[in-house]
Each structure stands twice: as structure tokens, then as C-alpha cells.
Design an enzyme around this catalytic site. Structure first.
Site, PDB file in Angstrom:
ATOM      1  CB  CYS A  33      -0.909  -0.053   1.225  1.00 10.00           C
ATOM      2  SG  CYS A  33      -1.748   1.477   1.625  1.00 10.00           S
ATOM      3  CB  CYS A  36       0.405   1.703   4.111  1.00  5.93           C
ATOM      4  SG  CYS A  36      -1.306   1.132   3.998  1.00  5.93           S
TER       5      CYS A  36
END
Length: 128
Positions: A33, A36
Site C-alpha cells: 500500500c 501506508c
């Protein structure tokens, strides 16, 4: 204080229990991600700033995100006394900070009361 990585859902629950009455922020994330990855250093900085808050991170492969119903990454959940209080989806640093500020106040007030002097007497000292 650093962000602590948990290795399983039971590890996450144990860390949350050990936090007692402190605010716990859990970053549910995935290695693949992009947002993230951008959020991670921000959370490390927050962990250094908010030393009275416990910061945990649980990667997708640990099984903890699935156990907590996470369907999007990043998702942060905020807990007080083991109870979920808020959730923030996405890497909205401002919203994360605001949520921490709000809930830190609640965590602190949970110890509430007006305070007491140690001697139980006023400024003059002991009992008459």
C-alpha cells in the site's frame, strides 16, 4: 516511544490490554500500500510527540486486520480501555492528529477528579 509492530491478533490484543487506560492507536496496513508507506514516518513522528499514547501497527499478513474487520488500507483504529472509539480510513494526517488530540483528553479525564493534597489538609499543613 516507537510504533510497535504486532505479529498476530493475539499479540495485538495483549499489547492493547497492557496499555491499560492509555489511548491506543493501531495502524492496520499492507506492505503493498503506497499511502501506508507514506503514513509510516508520520506515525513514527507522532509516537515521539505523544509519549502518553501507545502506537501499534498490524500488517495485513498478521491476520489482525481481518480479525478487526479492516477492508481498506491504511485504516487506523483508536481504542480507550480496550473499547474502539474512532476509526480513520486513509492517510489523512490532520484527521489522525485531531483524533489523537481529542481522545488523549478523554483518556486523561478518565483519571479525573479535582485532585487531593497528600496530607488531606489545606496549605497550613497537618490536622489541628
Amino acid at each position: 516511544m516507537a510504533v510497535r509492530a504486532v505479529t498476530s491478533d493475539s499479540d495485538l490484543r495483549s499489547a492493547m490490554s497492557a496499555a491499560g487506560g492509555k489511548l491506543v492507536v493501531v495502524d492496520f496496513y499492507a506492505d503493498w500500500c503506497g499511502p501506508c508507506k507514506m503514513l509510516a514516518p508520520e506515525l513514527e513522528g507522532m509516537a515521539r510527540t505523544y509519549t502518553d499514547v501507545v502506537f501499534l501497527k498490524a500488517e495485513e499478513k498478521t491476520g489482525a486486520p481481518a480479525a478487526h474487520g479492516i477492508r481498506a488500507y491504511p485504516t487506523l483504529k483508536f481504542y480507550l480501555g480496550g473499547a474502539e472509539k474512532r476509526e480513520v480510513r486513509g492517510a489523512d494526517v490532520g484527521k489522525i492528529r485531531a483524533t489523537i488530540e481529542e481522545l488523549r483528553t478523554q483518556a486523561f479525564s478518565a483519571f479525573g477528579g479535582g485532585g487531593h493534597s497528600l496530607a488531606g489538609a489545606g496549605a497550613g499543613g497537618g490536622a489541628a
